[in-house]
Design a protein around this motif. Structure first.
Motif, PDB file in Angstrom:
ATOM      1  N   LEU A 163       0.802  -1.219   0.000  1.00 53.34           N
ATOM      2  CA  LEU A 163       0.000   0.000   0.000  1.00 53.34           C
ATOM      3  C   LEU A 163       0.836   1.270   0.000  1.00 53.34           C
ATOM      4  O   LEU A 163       0.316   2.345  -0.284  1.00 53.34           O
ATOM      5  N   GLY A 164       2.119   1.146   0.324  1.00 52.38           N
ATOM      6  CA  GLY A 164       3.000   2.308   0.278  1.00 52.38           C
ATOM      7  C   GLY A 164       2.815   3.297   1.400  1.00 52.38           C
ATOM      8  O   GLY A 164       3.109   4.490   1.250  1.00 52.38           O
ATOM      9  N   TRP A 165       2.351   2.837   2.549  1.00 55.08           N
ATOM     10  CA  TRP A 165       2.175   3.739   3.683  1.00 55.08           C
ATOM     11  C   TRP A 165       3.529   4.159   4.244  1.00 55.08           C
ATOM     12  O   TRP A 165       4.452   3.334   4.324  1.00 55.08           O
ATOM     13  N   PRO A 166       3.673   5.396   4.697  1.00 58.55           N
ATOM     14  CA  PRO A 166       4.892   5.809   5.402  1.00 58.55           C
ATOM     15  C   PRO A 166       5.037   5.050   6.716  1.00 58.55           C
ATOM     16  O   PRO A 166       4.046   4.654   7.340  1.00 58.55           O
ATOM     17  N   ALA A 167       6.283   4.869   7.153  1.00 56.97           N
ATOM     18  CA  ALA A 167       6.547   4.120   8.384  1.00 56.97           C
ATOM     19  C   ALA A 167       5.842   4.747   9.589  1.00 56.97           C
ATOM     20  O   ALA A 167       5.342   4.035  10.469  1.00 56.97           O
ATOM     21  N   LYS A 168       5.771   6.067   9.629  1.00 60.07           N
ATOM     22  CA  LYS A 168       5.156   6.715  10.797  1.00 60.07           C
ATOM     23  C   LYS A 168       3.655   6.432  10.868  1.00 60.07           C
ATOM     24  O   LYS A 168       3.083   6.303  11.956  1.00 60.07           O
ATOM     25  N   ASP A 169       3.006   6.313   9.700  1.00 56.19           N
ATOM     26  CA  ASP A 169       1.575   5.999   9.690  1.00 56.19           C
ATOM     27  C   ASP A 169       1.328   4.555  10.119  1.00 56.19           C
ATOM     28  O   ASP A 169       0.357   4.260  10.825  1.00 56.19           O
ATOM     29  N   VAL A 170       2.208   3.647   9.684  1.00 52.29           N
ATOM     30  CA  VAL A 170       2.086   2.249  10.099  1.00 52.29           C
ATOM     31  C   VAL A 170       2.322   2.133  11.598  1.00 52.29           C
ATOM     32  O   VAL A 170       1.630   1.391  12.299  1.00 52.29           O
ATOM     33  N   ALA A 171       3.300   2.878  12.094  1.00 55.97           N
ATOM     34  CA  ALA A 171       3.596   2.853  13.529  1.00 55.97           C
ATOM     35  C   ALA A 171       2.403   3.349  14.338  1.00 55.97           C
ATOM     36  O   ALA A 171       2.047   2.758  15.373  1.00 55.97           O
ATOM     37  N   GLU A 172       1.751   4.400  13.849  1.00 54.86           N
ATOM     38  CA  GLU A 172       0.580   4.920  14.554  1.00 54.86           C
ATOM     39  C   GLU A 172      -0.552   3.898  14.540  1.00 54.86           C
ATOM     40  O   GLU A 172      -1.228   3.692  15.552  1.00 54.86           O
ATOM     41  N   LEU A 173      -0.754   3.227  13.398  1.00 58.60           N
ATOM     42  CA  LEU A 173      -1.819   2.233  13.290  1.00 58.60           C
ATOM     43  C   LEU A 173      -1.606   1.092  14.274  1.00 58.60           C
ATOM     44  O   LEU A 173      -2.536   0.642  14.933  1.00 58.60           O
ATOM     45  N   GLY A 175       0.432   1.083  16.914  1.00 56.63           N
ATOM     46  CA  GLY A 175       0.821   1.478  18.261  1.00 56.63           C
ATOM     47  C   GLY A 175       2.264   1.163  18.567  1.00 56.63           C
ATOM     48  O   GLY A 175       2.624   0.878  19.713  1.00 56.63           O
ATOM     49  N   ASP A 176       3.125   1.206  17.543  1.00 60.16           N
ATOM     50  CA  ASP A 176       4.550   0.912  17.688  1.00 60.16           C
ATOM     51  C   ASP A 176       5.372   2.148  17.364  1.00 60.16           C
ATOM     52  O   ASP A 176       4.847   3.164  16.887  1.00 60.16           O
ATOM     53  N   SER A 177       6.688   2.048  17.582  1.00 59.57           N
ATOM     54  CA  SER A 177       7.597   3.117  17.173  1.00 59.57           C
ATOM     55  C   SER A 177       7.986   2.910  15.715  1.00 59.57           C
ATOM     56  O   SER A 177       7.856   1.820  15.156  1.00 59.57           O
ATOM     57  N   VAL A 178       8.491   3.964  15.094  1.00 54.43           N
ATOM     58  CA  VAL A 178       8.958   3.878  13.714  1.00 54.43           C
ATOM     59  C   VAL A 178      10.107   2.878  13.613  1.00 54.43           C
ATOM     60  O   VAL A 178      10.187   2.098  12.664  1.00 54.43           O
ATOM     61  N   ASN A 179      10.994   2.891  14.593  1.00 57.98           N
ATOM     62  CA  ASN A 179      12.114   1.941  14.584  1.00 57.98           C
ATOM     63  C   ASN A 179      11.611   0.499  14.633  1.00 57.98           C
ATOM     64  O   ASN A 179      12.145  -0.378  13.951  1.00 57.98           O
ATOM     65  N   SER A 180      10.596   0.259  15.446  1.00 58.98           N
ATOM     66  CA  SER A 180      10.032  -1.085  15.540  1.00 58.98           C
ATOM     67  C   SER A 180       9.412  -1.509  14.221  1.00 58.98           C
ATOM     68  O   SER A 180       9.561  -2.660  13.788  1.00 58.98           O
ATOM     69  N   VAL A 181       8.724  -0.593  13.569  1.00 64.44           N
ATOM     70  CA  VAL A 181       8.113  -0.889  12.269  1.00 64.44           C
ATOM     71  C   VAL A 181       9.184  -1.187  11.232  1.00 64.44           C
ATOM     72  O   VAL A 181       9.070  -2.150  10.451  1.00 64.44           O
ATOM     73  N   ASN A 182      10.234  -0.390  11.188  1.00 61.39           N
ATOM     74  CA  ASN A 182      11.306  -0.618  10.215  1.00 61.39           C
ATOM     75  C   ASN A 182      11.997  -1.955  10.455  1.00 61.39           C
ATOM     76  O   ASN A 182      12.357  -2.663   9.513  1.00 61.39           O
ATOM     77  N   SER A 183      12.182  -2.301  11.717  1.00 59.42           N
ATOM     78  CA  SER A 183      12.797  -3.582  12.049  1.00 59.42           C
ATOM     79  C   SER A 183      11.895  -4.740  11.615  1.00 59.42           C
ATOM     80  O   SER A 183      12.359  -5.743  11.044  1.00 59.42           O
ATOM     81  N   ALA A 184      10.592  -4.603  11.876  1.00 62.01           N
ATOM     82  CA  ALA A 184       9.640  -5.641  11.480  1.00 62.01           C
ATOM     83  C   ALA A 184       9.601  -5.797   9.966  1.00 62.01           C
ATOM     84  O   ALA A 184       9.472  -6.910   9.442  1.00 62.01           O
ATOM     85  N   LEU A 185       9.718  -4.687   9.247  1.00 60.50           N
ATOM     86  CA  LEU A 185       9.702  -4.742   7.784  1.00 60.50           C
ATOM     87  C   LEU A 185      10.903  -5.512   7.251  1.00 60.50           C
ATOM     88  O   LEU A 185      10.766  -6.323   6.326  1.00 60.50           O
ATOM     89  N   GLN A 186      12.070  -5.290   7.833  1.00 57.70           N
ATOM     90  CA  GLN A 186      13.259  -6.012   7.390  1.00 57.70           C
ATOM     91  C   GLN A 186      13.122  -7.508   7.648  1.00 57.70           C
ATOM     92  O   GLN A 186      13.490  -8.339   6.809  1.00 57.70           O
ATOM     93  N   ARG A 187      12.572  -7.863   8.803  1.00 57.15           N
ATOM     94  CA  ARG A 187      12.363  -9.284   9.108  1.00 57.15           C
ATOM     95  C   ARG A 187      11.346  -9.901   8.153  1.00 57.15           C
ATOM     96  O   ARG A 187      11.512 -11.038   7.692  1.00 57.15           O
ATOM     97  N   ALA A 188      10.308  -9.141   7.847  1.00 56.53           N
ATOM     98  CA  ALA A 188       9.275  -9.654   6.949  1.00 56.53           C
ATOM     99  C   ALA A 188       9.824  -9.855   5.544  1.00 56.53           C
ATOM    100  O   ALA A 188       9.540 -10.875   4.898  1.00 56.53           O
ATOM    101  N   ARG A 189      10.613  -8.913   5.067  1.00 58.91           N
ATOM    102  CA  ARG A 189      11.195  -9.053   3.725  1.00 58.91           C
ATOM    103  C   ARG A 189      12.122 -10.265   3.666  1.00 58.91           C
ATOM    104  O   ARG A 189      12.137 -10.996   2.661  1.00 58.91           O
ATOM    105  N   ALA A 190      12.881 -10.475   4.728  1.00 60.47           N
ATOM    106  CA  ALA A 190      13.770 -11.645   4.768  1.00 60.47           C
ATOM    107  C   ALA A 190      12.948 -12.930   4.754  1.00 60.47           C
ATOM    108  O   ALA A 190      13.298 -13.909   4.081  1.00 60.47           O
ATOM    109  N   GLY A 191      11.842 -12.932   5.499  1.00 59.19           N
ATOM    110  CA  GLY A 191      10.975 -14.099   5.519  1.00 59.19           C
ATOM    111  C   GLY A 191      10.353 -14.365   4.167  1.00 59.19           C
ATOM    112  O   GLY A 191      10.218 -15.534   3.754  1.00 59.19           O
ATOM    113  N   MET A 192       9.986 -13.320   3.453  1.00 56.56           N
ATOM    114  CA  MET A 192       9.412 -13.496   2.118  1.00 56.56           C
ATOM    115  C   MET A 192      10.423 -14.124   1.170  1.00 56.56           C
ATOM    116  O   MET A 192      10.072 -14.987   0.358  1.00 56.56           O
TER     117      MET A 192
END
Length: 335
Positions: A163-173, A175-192
């Protein structure tokens, strides 16, 4: 603005919470319905099940109606609905499937008919990048890979990369920090990367070319004729075969052929096939002749992934999927 204001006159982007509050339930539903298909596809990516996505969209609209006063206009109405839908998906996953898929197969996987996906991009079908993204992220290989991610990294991946959402919007959705979202994204991409085909270009495909259509036609004809040798010649060495919700992922030509033979495919007669398309992939519905019904009745839906001039993956769904695909419930003897 009165409660019976014509829907086409309502611009929800200009409404705050009090604005939504003046709409009656019918008017609110009419505005929300504009986003049904894209929300359904979003929930389908999250859940891998057409029916679960259907239930979750209904839950999303119910929650949105009950919480309409909380819409403050700081985000778009569309983004507000996506937030509710994502959380509804996470709630369902926590209740029904607390653990992600394992072993390369997804037993709850269901197909998504192309005729409904066409509704999603009816207004921007001429934009090739949008169409390509739709294919990449709706094909069964992508859905299977996504289902192997834990729910929250899965949500992050879909919101950020699809969907192309900015990290800060995903973090707000979430309830996480931007750093946590970015870390989760890297793990998810590796899993894919662990679960997707090795070469991404082999499965993203683009429009079907003449060779691909011809291969699908020959594969369909060989299936109807129960010609094992002809089918074997069209399978790649590392072909994958699965039949959700039946357990069992078969990898490699010999393993796949052995499973078909053991399942009695060679002795099957009286087949007919109807071409169709699901998840932006070629497919055909198989029907089996039933003398007592004097008709061909639904048997299976076979979905193919083609790359390098070979069938590299085949996913077979049971006949109970025919209604949601809009397929006939029988074919006449003289049809």
């Amino acid at each position: 603005m009165s409660a019976d204001t014509r829907l086409e006159e309502i611009d929800v982007s200009d409404l705050g919470g009090s604005g939504l509050g003046i709409l009656d339930e019918q008017a609110f539903s009419g505005v929300a319905e504009r986003h049904r298909r894209e929300l359904h596809v979003h929930c389908y990516r999250m859940l891998g099940s057409f029916q679960d996505a259907e239930d979750t969209v209904q839950e999303t609209f119910l929650r949105a109606w009950r919480r309409r006063e909380t819409f403050e206009g700081r985000s778009t109405f569309r983004a507000w609905l996506y937030k509710i839908a994502t959380n509804a998906c996470l709630d369902l996953l926590a209740k029904r499937r607390p653990e992600p898929a394992t072993g390369g197969e997804v037993l709850w996987l269901q197909p998504y008919p192309d005729r409904l996906l066409d509704e999603l991009h009816a207004d921007d079908a001429d934009e090739p990048e949008t169409a390509a993204l739709s294919r990449e992220t709706i094909e069964l290989a992508y859905l299977v890979a996504v289902q192997h991610l834990a729910p929250r990294p899965r949500a992050v991946l879909i919101l950020r990369d699809v969907l192309g959402w900015p990290a800060k919007d995903v973090a707000e959705l979430l309830g996480d920090s931007v750093n946590s979202v970015n870390s989760a994204l890297q793990r998810a991409r590796a899993g894919m990367r662990e679960h997707l085909p090795a070469e991404r270009q082999d499965w993203t495909g683009g429009e079907e070319d003449v060779e691909t259509r011809e291969l699908v036609r020959r594969f369909t004809d060989a299936s109807v004729a129960v010609d094992i040798d002809a089918l074997a010649a069209m399978l790649s060495d590392d072909v994958k075969f699965s039949m959700p919700p039946t357990p069992g992922l078969h990898v490699g030509r010999e393993a796949v052929l052995r499973d078909w033979v053991e399942d009695g495919f060679e002795s099957m007669t009286g087949l007919r096939a109807l071409p169709t398309a699901v998840n932006r992939q070629p497919a055909f519905a198989a029907y089996l002749w039933q003398e007592n019904e004097n008709a061909y009745l639904p048997l299976t839906l076979d979905v193919l992934r083609i790359s390098g001039g070979k069938v590299t993956e085949m996913t077979t769904f049971h006949a109970d999927q025919f209604p949601l695909l809009g397929l006939p419930d029988r074919l006449p003897a003289d049809g």
